[in-house]
Design an enzyme around this catalytic site. Structure first.
Site, mmCIF file in Angstrom:
data_model
loop_
_atom_site.group_PDB
_atom_site.id
_atom_site.type_symbol
_atom_site.label_atom_id
_atom_site.label_comp_id
_atom_site.label_asym_id
_atom_site.label_seq_id
_atom_site.Cartn_x
_atom_site.Cartn_y
_atom_site.Cartn_z
ATOM 1 N N PRO A 1 -44.584 -0.596 12.278
ATOM 2 C CA PRO A 1 -45.209 -1.187 13.476
ATOM 3 C C PRO A 1 -45.844 -0.124 14.375
ATOM 4 O O PRO A 1 -45.758 1.070 14.097
ATOM 5 C CB PRO A 1 -44.012 -1.826 14.173
ATOM 6 C CG PRO A 1 -42.881 -0.901 13.860
ATOM 7 C CD PRO A 1 -43.163 -0.309 12.509
ATOM 8 N N ASN B 1 -45.083 0.475 17.662
ATOM 9 C CA ASN B 1 -44.377 0.944 18.861
ATOM 10 C C ASN B 1 -43.829 2.364 18.738
ATOM 11 O O ASN B 1 -43.622 3.033 19.750
ATOM 12 C CB ASN B 1 -43.302 -0.051 19.328
ATOM 13 C CG ASN B 1 -42.262 -0.321 18.272
ATOM 14 O OD1 ASN B 1 -42.403 0.111 17.130
ATOM 15 N ND2 ASN B 1 -41.223 -1.034 18.627
ATOM 16 N N LYS C 1 -48.161 1.830 4.825
ATOM 17 C CA LYS C 1 -49.186 1.119 5.586
ATOM 18 C C LYS C 1 -48.758 1.027 7.054
ATOM 19 O O LYS C 1 -47.869 0.266 7.406
ATOM 20 C CB LYS C 1 -49.394 -0.301 5.047
ATOM 21 C CG LYS C 1 -50.674 -0.917 5.595
ATOM 22 C CD LYS C 1 -50.605 -2.400 5.812
ATOM 23 C CE LYS C 1 -49.832 -2.802 7.024
ATOM 24 N NZ LYS C 1 -50.444 -2.434 8.324
ATOM 25 N N SER D 1 -41.922 -7.770 12.946
ATOM 26 C CA SER D 1 -41.444 -9.056 13.452
ATOM 27 C C SER D 1 -40.608 -9.796 12.407
ATOM 28 O O SER D 1 -40.784 -9.618 11.194
ATOM 29 C CB SER D 1 -42.643 -9.911 13.851
ATOM 30 O OG SER D 1 -43.446 -10.153 12.721
ATOM 31 N N THR D 2 -39.736 -10.646 12.891
ATOM 32 C CA THR D 2 -38.893 -11.451 12.007
ATOM 33 C C THR D 2 -39.767 -12.369 11.154
ATOM 34 O O THR D 2 -39.513 -12.560 9.958
ATOM 35 C CB THR D 2 -37.906 -12.274 12.865
ATOM 36 O OG1 THR D 2 -37.204 -11.353 13.703
ATOM 37 C CG2 THR D 2 -36.906 -13.030 12.022
ATOM 38 N N GLY E 1 -41.280 -10.353 8.402
ATOM 39 C CA GLY E 1 -40.182 -9.959 7.508
ATOM 40 C C GLY E 1 -39.817 -11.087 6.553
ATOM 41 O O GLY E 1 -39.621 -10.875 5.349
ATOM 42 N N GLU F 1 -36.098 -4.286 8.970
ATOM 43 C CA GLU F 1 -35.631 -3.985 10.329
ATOM 44 C C GLU F 1 -36.485 -4.844 11.254
ATOM 45 O O GLU F 1 -37.655 -4.540 11.492
ATOM 46 C CB GLU F 1 -35.784 -2.482 10.585
ATOM 47 C CG GLU F 1 -34.809 -1.966 11.607
ATOM 48 C CD GLU F 1 -35.423 -1.906 12.982
ATOM 49 O OE1 GLU F 1 -35.523 -2.979 13.617
ATOM 50 O OE2 GLU F 1 -35.797 -0.814 13.412
ATOM 51 N N CYS G 1 -37.423 -2.606 19.767
ATOM 52 C CA CYS G 1 -36.497 -3.653 19.331
ATOM 53 C C CYS G 1 -35.070 -3.374 19.793
ATOM 54 O O CYS G 1 -34.195 -4.210 19.600
ATOM 55 C CB CYS G 1 -36.566 -3.812 17.813
ATOM 56 S SG CYS G 1 -36.374 -2.260 16.984
ATOM 57 N N GLU H 1 -37.324 -12.366 22.220
ATOM 58 C CA GLU H 1 -37.478 -10.979 22.657
ATOM 59 C C GLU H 1 -38.763 -10.894 23.502
ATOM 60 O O GLU H 1 -39.846 -11.234 23.018
ATOM 61 C CB GLU H 1 -37.606 -10.123 21.395
ATOM 62 C CG GLU H 1 -37.366 -8.680 21.592
ATOM 63 C CD GLU H 1 -37.402 -7.932 20.264
ATOM 64 O OE1 GLU H 1 -38.061 -8.393 19.312
ATOM 65 O OE2 GLU H 1 -36.771 -6.866 20.192
ATOM 66 N N PHE I 1 -40.228 -8.113 24.914
ATOM 67 C CA PHE I 1 -41.037 -6.939 24.544
ATOM 68 C C PHE I 1 -41.958 -6.524 25.695
ATOM 69 O O PHE I 1 -43.175 -6.375 25.527
ATOM 70 C CB PHE I 1 -41.860 -7.240 23.285
ATOM 71 C CG PHE I 1 -41.552 -6.281 22.154
ATOM 72 C CD1 PHE I 1 -40.255 -6.133 21.683
ATOM 73 C CD2 PHE I 1 -42.559 -5.517 21.553
ATOM 74 C CE1 PHE I 1 -39.962 -5.255 20.650
ATOM 75 C CE2 PHE I 1 -42.281 -4.633 20.515
ATOM 76 C CZ PHE I 1 -40.979 -4.513 20.066
ATOM 77 N N GLU J 1 -31.512 2.196 8.067
ATOM 78 C CA GLU J 1 -32.332 3.414 8.119
ATOM 79 C C GLU J 1 -31.511 4.484 8.805
ATOM 80 O O GLU J 1 -30.738 4.200 9.711
ATOM 81 C CB GLU J 1 -33.613 3.142 8.901
ATOM 82 C CG GLU J 1 -34.490 2.156 8.172
ATOM 83 C CD GLU J 1 -35.870 2.053 8.781
ATOM 84 O OE1 GLU J 1 -36.838 2.337 8.074
ATOM 85 O OE2 GLU J 1 -35.965 1.694 9.958
HETATM 86 P P1 ADP Z 1 -45.606 -6.738 15.744
HETATM 87 O O1 ADP Z 1 -45.360 -8.042 16.430
HETATM 88 O O2 ADP Z 1 -44.691 -5.645 16.133
HETATM 89 O O3 ADP Z 1 -47.033 -6.324 15.696
HETATM 90 P P2 ADP Z 1 -45.782 -7.401 12.969
HETATM 91 O O4 ADP Z 1 -44.680 -7.879 12.115
HETATM 92 O O5 ADP Z 1 -46.956 -8.292 13.160
HETATM 93 O O6 ADP Z 1 -45.084 -7.006 14.310
HETATM 94 O O7 ADP Z 1 -46.342 -5.998 12.456
HETATM 95 C C1 ADP Z 1 -45.542 -4.994 11.897
HETATM 96 C C2 ADP Z 1 -46.225 -4.438 10.680
HETATM 97 O O8 ADP Z 1 -46.384 -5.504 9.757
HETATM 98 C C3 ADP Z 1 -47.629 -3.891 10.934
HETATM 99 O O9 ADP Z 1 -47.857 -2.786 10.075
HETATM 100 C C4 ADP Z 1 -48.508 -5.039 10.529
HETATM 101 O O10 ADP Z 1 -49.788 -4.629 10.121
HETATM 102 C C5 ADP Z 1 -47.739 -5.575 9.348
HETATM 103 N N1 ADP Z 1 -48.043 -6.964 8.992
HETATM 104 C C6 ADP Z 1 -48.456 -7.964 9.793
HETATM 105 N N2 ADP Z 1 -48.660 -9.090 9.072
HETATM 106 C C7 ADP Z 1 -48.375 -8.784 7.789
HETATM 107 C C8 ADP Z 1 -48.400 -9.513 6.552
HETATM 108 N N3 ADP Z 1 -48.752 -10.777 6.496
HETATM 109 N N4 ADP Z 1 -48.032 -8.857 5.426
HETATM 110 C C9 ADP Z 1 -47.659 -7.562 5.468
HETATM 111 N N5 ADP Z 1 -47.629 -6.826 6.587
HETATM 112 C C10 ADP Z 1 -47.971 -7.422 7.742
#
Ligand code: ADP
Length: 488
Positions: free
Chosen positions: A152, A154, A177, A231-232, A235, A252, A286, A386, A388, A463
């Protein structure tokens, strides 16, 4: 536009070279404090992602010896610290957090490389102490293989570092990524890695639209582990995508941290701890306290102490030396925080500090005033989700039983904090709190040396610590028949 000696290339990195996928649309990166356009980064194409995975799969077949991995990890830590100022500047620019915190993030990131360098000896093969069924038994820790890392915005450096350090230590090859809001720190990190003699394909970086990249990582047969922080919701999506392929995941996910203050706790240090915890990254971590639960007889006194401190916080551009709280990452974050506060006020909360800021017209980051709310109740959105953001939500409780029920009354189970001078109460609470990290008279967050991760909907896997290293290992057990003369 940004100029940095660490940003010669604005693209991903695969198979030991920088990528430049002209076919894909670029990724615009903004400074959330000013809206300044920092860079246009080349997004990686589907072919780039597959190239990265293929190269990683090729290189991971011959894992480097432990001493070589240790040397790499130590060299990476040194390089991070050697470029601390420039990395901190990039973090502050694209994430918005204060420079002081950005510098600390670089040290925290380097700490993971140093810790896993020092811990790698635990991966030496382990022989069971006595023969069993006429065999000598050895347990080896094999690298899990190719691993996907999704991180993410943050902690643009530290979230990558904690995963990458463990994965390289375990002997895996990586396709990472980072978040689309903060790719520059990741690119700068790979610039530093590029100067090391890592085998081409060992550490790959891909950038761009997360959904297709996530899908490839979760479904490609060569990828063995996907380690995700975010995000959940995402995840769960990754877990579902990986399930038909039995993909191993480390997740996480979001928290909803309770911060419990009992009447017997010294209030001044508890208020200091809350401020340090709650306003880190502007409340966008988080492990930030989301619900401050205070025993009724000290609730007003504690809220006053917190309010007095919050009024002194200076909001501004992370690059200014006197900034305590930077901007929220984007307007969506602003809207969420504003709606949580509006919902709480409508349901009877009182605002001790803060005001309603105008909604920004633009989509890049936005400043939200540090806020203290009291008379918060569990039906309010800021207790259930949350927030945030820089909002302290204070709710009273009467008994220990009620406090623990409130604390556990969430689907999340990442971090909790407990302030009490009573050791027996603390022990009872620690045993009952359903959280992977419980601070007692401290609101400190994770450290490289200890495992960190969630219970319940906050995910699985760890982790940091030896546990974090083992997430990327595959134990292999070898019973070896002893020559007849040696049988017990
Ligand atoms: P936040 O709300 O903290 O931005 P996200 O879960 O959207 O949380 O993002 C955390 C990570 O997950 C980032 O690297 C984002 O690009 C990636 N992400 C967001 N959507 C997807 C997805 N559909 N598949 C895989 N990775 C994703």
């Amino acid at each position: 536009m940004i100029a940095s000696p660490l940003l010669e290339h604005l693209a991903g990195y695969a198979a030991g070279r920088w990528l430049a996928s002209r076919s894909s649309p670029g990724l615009a990166v903004h400074n959330p404090a000013t809206g300044e356009s920092l860079a246009m980064v080349s997004a990686s194409s589907d072919a780039d992602v597959r190239l990265a995975i293929d190269q990683a799969a090729a290189v991971v077949t011959t894992p480097a010896p432990l001493r070589q991995r240790r040397a790499w990890l130590e060299a990476i830590a040194q390089r991070l610290l050697g470029r601390q100022e420039e990395l901190a500047r990039l973090i502050a620019l694209e994430n918005g957090k204060p420079l002081r915190e950005s510098r600390a993030e670089v040290e925290y990131a380097a700490g993971f490389f140093n810790f896993f360098a020092a811990t790698i000896e635990f991966l030496e093969p382990r022989e069971l102490p006595a023969p069993i069924r006429g065999c000598a038994w050895t347990v080896r820790q094999r690298p899990a293989g190719v691993v996907g890392l999704i991180t993410p915005w943050n902690f643009p450096l530290a979230m990558l570092a904690k995963k990458l350090a463990a994965a390289l230590g375990a002997g895996c090859a990586v396709v990472a990524k980072p978040a689309e809001q903060t790719p520059l720190t990741a690119i700068a990190f790979w610039h530093l890695l590029g100067a090391l003699d890592l085998p081409p394909g060992l550490a790959n970086l891909v950038l761009g639209d997360p959904a297709p990249i996530g899908r490839v990582l979760c479904t490609h047969p060569a990828v063995r582990v996907v380690s995700f922080t975010g995000s959940t919701e995402v995840g769960k999506l990754l877990a579902a995508q990986g399930a038909p392929h039995l993909k191993r995941l480390t997740l996480e996910l979001g928290g909803n941290a309770p911060f419990l203050v009992f009447a017997d706790a010294p209030l001044e240090p508890a208020a200091d701890a809350l401020l340090a915890n709650k306003f880190r990254a502007g409340g966008q971590t988080c492990v930030c306290a989301n619900r401050v639960l205070v025993q009724r007889e000290v609730c007003a006194a504690f809220a006053d102490r917190v309010a007095e401190r919050v009024r002194r916080l200076r909001v501004g551009d992370g690059l200014s030396a006197d900034t305590d709280v930077g901007p929220l990452i984007d307007r969506a974050a602003f809207d969420k925080v504003a709606s949580h506060v509006a919902d709480a006020l409508a349901r009877g909360a009182r605002r001790l500090v803060g005001f309603d800021p105008p909604r920004p017209a633009h989509e890049w980051g936005a400043f939200y005033p540090p806020t203290v709310l009291v008379d918060v109740t569990r039906d309010m959105r800021l207790c259930r989700e949350e927030t945030f953001g820089p909002v302290v939500a204070i709710a009273p409780f009467d008994s220990e039983t009620e406090a623990l029920a409130l604390a556990n009354g969430t689907g999340a189970g990442l971090a909790a904090y407990l302030f009490t001078a009573d050791g027996e109460r603390a022990e009872r609470a620690i045993q009952q709190l359903e959280f992977g990290h419980v601070g007692w008279n401290t609101a400190t967050g994770p450290t490289p040396e200890a495992p960190f991760g969630g219970f319940k909907q906050s995910g699985y896997g760890r982790e940091g610590g030896l546990e974090g290293l083992l997430e990327f290992c595959e134990p292999q057990t070898v019973p070896h028949a002893l020559p007849p003369g040696l049988k017990p």
